[in-house]
Design a protein around this motif. Sequence first.
Motif, PDB file in Angstrom:
ATOM      1  N   ALA A 179      63.565 109.254  47.592  1.00  0.00           N
ATOM      2  CA  ALA A 179      62.613 108.489  46.790  1.00  0.00           C
ATOM      3  C   ALA A 179      62.247 109.236  45.513  1.00  0.00           C
ATOM      4  N   ALA A 180      62.040 110.551  45.626  1.00  0.00           N
ATOM      5  CA  ALA A 180      61.689 111.346  44.450  1.00  0.00           C
ATOM      6  C   ALA A 180      62.813 111.325  43.418  1.00  0.00           C
ATOM      7  N   CYS A 181      64.049 111.420  43.883  1.00  0.00           N
ATOM      8  CA  CYS A 181      65.192 111.372  42.965  1.00  0.00           C
ATOM      9  C   CYS A 181      65.294 110.007  42.298  1.00  0.00           C
ATOM     10  N   GLU A 182      65.016 108.949  43.066  1.00  0.00           N
ATOM     11  CA  GLU A 182      65.074 107.601  42.488  1.00  0.00           C
ATOM     12  C   GLU A 182      64.004 107.432  41.409  1.00  0.00           C
ATOM     13  N   VAL A 183      62.785 107.900  41.685  1.00  0.00           N
ATOM     14  CA  VAL A 183      61.717 107.801  40.694  1.00  0.00           C
ATOM     15  C   VAL A 183      62.033 108.666  39.478  1.00  0.00           C
ATOM     16  N   ALA A 184      62.564 109.868  39.724  1.00  0.00           N
ATOM     17  CA  ALA A 184      62.941 110.745  38.614  1.00  0.00           C
ATOM     18  C   ALA A 184      64.019 110.092  37.753  1.00  0.00           C
ATOM     19  N   ARG A 185      64.934 109.378  38.397  1.00  0.00           N
ATOM     20  CA  ARG A 185      65.978 108.683  37.638  1.00  0.00           C
ATOM     21  C   ARG A 185      65.381 107.569  36.788  1.00  0.00           C
ATOM     22  N   GLU A 186      64.395 106.864  37.328  1.00  0.00           N
ATOM     23  CA  GLU A 186      63.726 105.831  36.549  1.00  0.00           C
ATOM     24  C   GLU A 186      62.979 106.438  35.362  1.00  0.00           C
ATOM     25  N   ILE A 187      62.412 107.629  35.565  1.00  0.00           N
ATOM     26  CA  ILE A 187      61.738 108.314  34.461  1.00  0.00           C
ATOM     27  C   ILE A 187      62.749 108.700  33.389  1.00  0.00           C
ATOM     28  N   VAL A 188      63.914 109.197  33.804  1.00  0.00           N
ATOM     29  CA  VAL A 188      64.970 109.557  32.859  1.00  0.00           C
ATOM     30  C   VAL A 188      65.420 108.320  32.076  1.00  0.00           C
ATOM     31  N   GLU A 189      65.552 107.203  32.790  1.00  0.00           N
ATOM     32  CA  GLU A 189      66.003 105.962  32.159  1.00  0.00           C
ATOM     33  C   GLU A 189      64.875 105.250  31.408  1.00  0.00           C
ATOM     34  N   ASP A 190      63.650 105.763  31.569  1.00  0.00           N
ATOM     35  CA  ASP A 190      62.462 105.153  30.952  1.00  0.00           C
ATOM     36  C   ASP A 190      62.265 103.725  31.433  1.00  0.00           C
ATOM     37  N   THR A 191      62.502 103.514  32.736  1.00  0.00           N
ATOM     38  CA  THR A 191      62.301 102.191  33.337  1.00  0.00           C
ATOM     39  C   THR A 191      61.243 102.235  34.430  1.00  0.00           C
ATOM     40  N   ASP A 192      60.528 103.360  34.554  1.00  0.00           N
ATOM     41  CA  ASP A 192      59.533 103.492  35.618  1.00  0.00           C
ATOM     42  C   ASP A 192      58.315 102.626  35.332  1.00  0.00           C
ATOM     43  N   GLU A 193      57.741 102.090  36.399  1.00  0.00           N
ATOM     44  CA  GLU A 193      56.568 101.224  36.283  1.00  0.00           C
ATOM     45  C   GLU A 193      55.453 101.714  37.206  1.00  0.00           C
TER      46      GLU A 193
ATOM     47  N   CYS B  78      72.696 111.946  35.517  1.00  0.00           N
ATOM     48  CA  CYS B  78      72.897 110.752  34.687  1.00  0.00           C
ATOM     49  C   CYS B  78      73.786 111.049  33.485  1.00  0.00           C
ATOM     50  N   LYS B  79      73.583 112.210  32.866  1.00  0.00           N
ATOM     51  CA  LYS B  79      74.403 112.575  31.708  1.00  0.00           C
ATOM     52  C   LYS B  79      75.837 112.888  32.121  1.00  0.00           C
ATOM     53  N   ALA B  80      75.999 113.581  33.251  1.00  0.00           N
ATOM     54  CA  ALA B  80      77.336 113.983  33.683  1.00  0.00           C
ATOM     55  C   ALA B  80      78.211 112.787  34.033  1.00  0.00           C
ATOM     56  N   PHE B  81      77.622 111.771  34.666  1.00  0.00           N
ATOM     57  CA  PHE B  81      78.399 110.617  35.110  1.00  0.00           C
ATOM     58  C   PHE B  81      78.120 109.362  34.282  1.00  0.00           C
ATOM     59  N   ALA B  82      77.408 109.557  33.158  1.00  0.00           N
ATOM     60  CA  ALA B  82      77.119 108.452  32.241  1.00  0.00           C
ATOM     61  C   ALA B  82      76.467 107.278  32.956  1.00  0.00           C
ATOM     62  N   LEU B  83      75.518 107.573  33.838  1.00  0.00           N
ATOM     63  CA  LEU B  83      74.805 106.527  34.559  1.00  0.00           C
ATOM     64  C   LEU B  83      73.775 105.897  33.637  1.00  0.00           C
ATOM     65  N   LYS B  84      73.731 104.585  33.638  1.00  0.00           N
ATOM     66  CA  LYS B  84      72.795 103.848  32.792  1.00  0.00           C
ATOM     67  C   LYS B  84      72.087 102.797  33.645  1.00  0.00           C
ATOM     68  N   PRO B  85      70.917 102.320  33.201  1.00  0.00           N
ATOM     69  CA  PRO B  85      70.203 101.290  33.962  1.00  0.00           C
ATOM     70  C   PRO B  85      71.046 100.053  34.227  1.00  0.00           C
ATOM     71  N   ALA B  86      71.868  99.686  33.263  1.00  0.00           N
ATOM     72  CA  ALA B  86      72.645  98.449  33.390  1.00  0.00           C
ATOM     73  C   ALA B  86      73.800  98.577  34.370  1.00  0.00           C
ATOM     74  N   ASP B  87      74.260  99.837  34.596  1.00  0.00           N
ATOM     75  CA  ASP B  87      75.426  99.984  35.484  1.00  0.00           C
ATOM     76  C   ASP B  87      75.130 101.012  36.556  1.00  0.00           C
ATOM     77  N   HIS B  88      73.890 100.984  37.095  1.00  0.00           N
ATOM     78  CA  HIS B  88      73.520 102.017  38.031  1.00  0.00           C
ATOM     79  C   HIS B  88      74.248 101.917  39.364  1.00  0.00           C
ATOM     80  N   GLN B  89      74.966 100.830  39.605  1.00  0.00           N
ATOM     81  CA  GLN B  89      75.734 100.729  40.835  1.00  0.00           C
ATOM     82  C   GLN B  89      77.139 101.322  40.673  1.00  0.00           C
ATOM     83  N   ALA B  90      77.426 101.913  39.516  1.00  0.00           N
ATOM     84  CA  ALA B  90      78.773 102.413  39.256  1.00  0.00           C
ATOM     85  C   ALA B  90      79.203 103.470  40.238  1.00  0.00           C
ATOM     86  N   GLN B  91      78.223 104.256  40.749  1.00  0.00           N
ATOM     87  CA  GLN B  91      78.571 105.312  41.689  1.00  0.00           C
ATOM     88  C   GLN B  91      78.439 104.868  43.133  1.00  0.00           C
TER      89      GLN B  91
END
Length: 214
Positions: free
Chosen positions: A45-59, A200-213
């Motif tokens: 859960a912490a990693c998921e929230v941190a990822r949302e913070i990185v993507e600036d999509t956290d609410e 996110c930077k290493a694997f080019a993960l983005k909000p729009a394609d977060h299911q890529a991995q």
Amino acid sequence: MSAGIFRQDNPYNTIMGRIGDLAMLSVAWTVFSIPVFTIGASTSAACEVAREIVEDTDEGVFRAFWRAFKRRFGTSCLFTLLYAVVFGLGAFDLWWISRQSGDSASIFYGVTVTAFVIVAMLLAFVLPLSGRSKLTAREQIAQSARLALMKPLVALLIVALAALPIALMALVPGAIMWVPLLWVILGFGVSFWVAMLATCKAFALKPADHQAQD
């Protein structure tokens, strides 16, 4: 100039807001990890929230954390058991070897530490990416191993961030007095944020394609 200080997008307000988010994330992870068997779910859960913070999509940190914590709770608890077995065996081996004497003991100790780090690196991406994954537990472990082989430095960074507070308390005199408090207040949140930023930077993960991995 004074009016700019009160703007929401002011750099100072942005930085302080981010620090506040990471502080709340640290506290949330600590509280939800108290039962021990929930450490896997809490870390995911912490990693998921941190990822949302990185993507600036956290609410909202706490709301997002609770939502992510409940997601795939059983699988996350299974990963807790897996990590406990792996790290428990590693710690026991190191303890047993440290009680031996002679040059061979030093060699075995070094080999064991190296093997332990490699295994940890292969498992480094299991929890960070499990929040959005639809893979089975076995598939997530296999995925983590593949990603670690693709980006070993990122995997090593994740392992190093997890080991940092333990290393500080073991090696720095007096650190046991301030490291736990610092990590509870902010350190865990910063560690998760750095780990997800690198991932996110290493694997080019983005909000729009977060299911890529997945």
